[in-house]
Write an enzyme that holds these catalytic residues in place. Structure first.
Site, short mmCIF file in Angstrom:
data_model
loop_
_atom_site.label_atom_id
_atom_site.label_comp_id
_atom_site.label_asym_id
_atom_site.label_seq_id
_atom_site.Cartn_x
_atom_site.Cartn_y
_atom_site.Cartn_z
N ARG A 149 11.97 -1.34 10.94
CA ARG A 149 10.86 -0.84 11.76
C ARG A 149 10.66 -1.76 12.96
NH1 ARG A 149 5.67 0.49 8.09
NH2 ARG A 149 4.69 -0.71 9.74
N ARG B 252 0.18 -8.47 13.55
CA ARG B 252 -0.42 -7.52 12.59
C ARG B 252 -1.33 -8.25 11.62
NH1 ARG B 252 4.98 -5.01 10.61
NH2 ARG B 252 3.77 -3.77 9.11
N LYS C 283 0.83 -1.21 0.00
CA LYS C 283 0.00 0.00 0.00
C LYS C 283 0.86 1.25 0.00
CE LYS C 283 -2.14 -0.87 3.90
NZ LYS C 283 -1.59 -2.16 4.35
N ARG D 258 12.35 -6.24 5.31
CA ARG D 258 12.20 -4.84 4.89
C ARG D 258 13.13 -3.92 5.68
NH1 ARG D 258 6.39 -1.94 4.76
NH2 ARG D 258 6.40 -2.12 7.02
N ARG E 251 -9.15 1.11 8.80
CA ARG E 251 -8.69 -0.23 9.12
C ARG E 251 -9.69 -1.00 9.96
NH1 ARG E 251 -2.74 0.59 8.71
NH2 ARG E 251 -1.79 -1.43 8.88
P1 ADP Z 1 1.34 -1.85 7.74
O1 ADP Z 1 0.23 -1.55 6.79
O2 ADP Z 1 2.52 -2.42 7.04
O3 ADP Z 1 0.93 -2.63 8.96
P2 ADP Z 1 1.38 0.90 8.72
O4 ADP Z 1 2.54 1.77 8.70
O5 ADP Z 1 0.19 1.23 7.88
O6 ADP Z 1 1.94 -0.54 8.36
O7 ADP Z 1 0.84 0.75 10.24
C1 ADP Z 1 1.69 0.51 11.31
C2 ADP Z 1 0.91 0.45 12.62
O8 ADP Z 1 0.27 1.70 12.86
C3 ADP Z 1 -0.22 -0.57 12.67
O9 ADP Z 1 0.23 -1.86 13.00
C4 ADP Z 1 -1.11 0.05 13.75
O10 ADP Z 1 -0.60 -0.19 15.03
C5 ADP Z 1 -1.00 1.52 13.48
N1 ADP Z 1 -2.05 2.01 12.56
C6 ADP Z 1 -1.86 2.54 11.33
N2 ADP Z 1 -3.04 2.89 10.77
C7 ADP Z 1 -3.99 2.57 11.68
C8 ADP Z 1 -5.41 2.68 11.71
N3 ADP Z 1 -6.11 3.18 10.67
N4 ADP Z 1 -6.07 2.25 12.82
C9 ADP Z 1 -5.42 1.75 13.86
N5 ADP Z 1 -4.09 1.61 13.91
C10 ADP Z 1 -3.37 2.01 12.83
#
Ligand code: ADP
Ligand code: ZN
Length: 213
Positions: free
Chosen positions: A160, A171, A13, A127, A88
């Protein structure tokens, strides 16, 4: 154009939303990036969310919703945006619809990137991300020219905190339980389109572009 990229963690994404940003000249808004910035800037929000993120859990809805509400009011959002990592949960999607409806707007397109869990594990645990420009590399699939150094900007590459195997598993579980139901949510609205998320970055981008009008 208001676009949403759905898909499990590691489905690409982030990469694809940046390509969409550049093609359509709209901002790319990543809630993950916004939350990580809050953590490193040690803001009040950052203090509340770091622990959830490190464990691979979703951050509570109300915190993310307030954060995105504020971001979407910025002037650069007037002509649309691509959302990466939001919504999400079904509640987040409902709130987004409400937020947009209150100003006579709506989500235009939702693209779901499909990648299987085995591939995700390989992608995420290998990554490496640039501290300065967020560019992404992979130890074996896309190594930087010089180990530990970002090609475009020379910044330091790091892993990360949530890209270790155990956290990736949480996750994925959070994704299955809380985010995957969004596919049905947008299918019912007639907005869901799916694209295969494996193959080259350019091929995936072409697939996405052929889906969005
Ligand atoms: P990925 O899609 O690879 O898991 P992101 O950078 O989008 O990585 O998200 C990292 C973390 O940030 C998630 O595991 C969560 O803890 C938090 N997060 C991001 N977006 C949201 C969201 N919309 N709602 C709740 N938590 C979120
Ligand atoms: Zn960089």
């Amino acid at each position: 154009m208001r676009l949403i990229l759905l898909g499990p963690p590691g489905s690409g994404k982030g990469t694809q939303s940046v390509l969409l940003r550049d093609k359509f000249n709209i901002p790319q808004i990543s809630t993950g990036d916004l939350l990580r910035s809050a953590v490193s800037a040690q803001t009040a929000l950052g203090a509340k969310v770091g622990e959830y993120m490190d464990k691979g859990h979703l951050v509570p809805d109300e915190l993310v919703i307030d954060m995105i509400k504020e971001r979407l009011q910025d002037e650069d959002c007037n002509n649309g945006y691509v959302l990466d990592g939001f919504p999400r949960t079904v509640l987040q999607a409902e709130k987004l619809d409400e937020m947009l409806a209150s100003v006579g707007e709506k989500v235009d397109e939702v693209v779901d990137l499909e990648v299987n869990p085995e591939e995700i594990l390989i992608r995420l645990t290998g990554r490496r991300t640039c501290r300065d420009c967020n560019a992404m590399f992979h130890l074996t699939l896309k190594p930087p020219k010089q180990s530990g150094i970002c090609d475009p900007c020379g910044g330091e590459l790091y892993q990360r905190a949530d890209d270790n195997e155990q956290t990736v598993m949480s996750r994925l579980e959070e994704y299955e339980n809380k985010t995957a139901p969004l596919k049905e949510f947008y299918r019912k609205q007639g907005k869901l389109k799916s694209a295969k998320g494996s193959g080259s970055m350019d091929d995936i981008f072409d697939r996405i572009c052929s889906l969005v009008s």
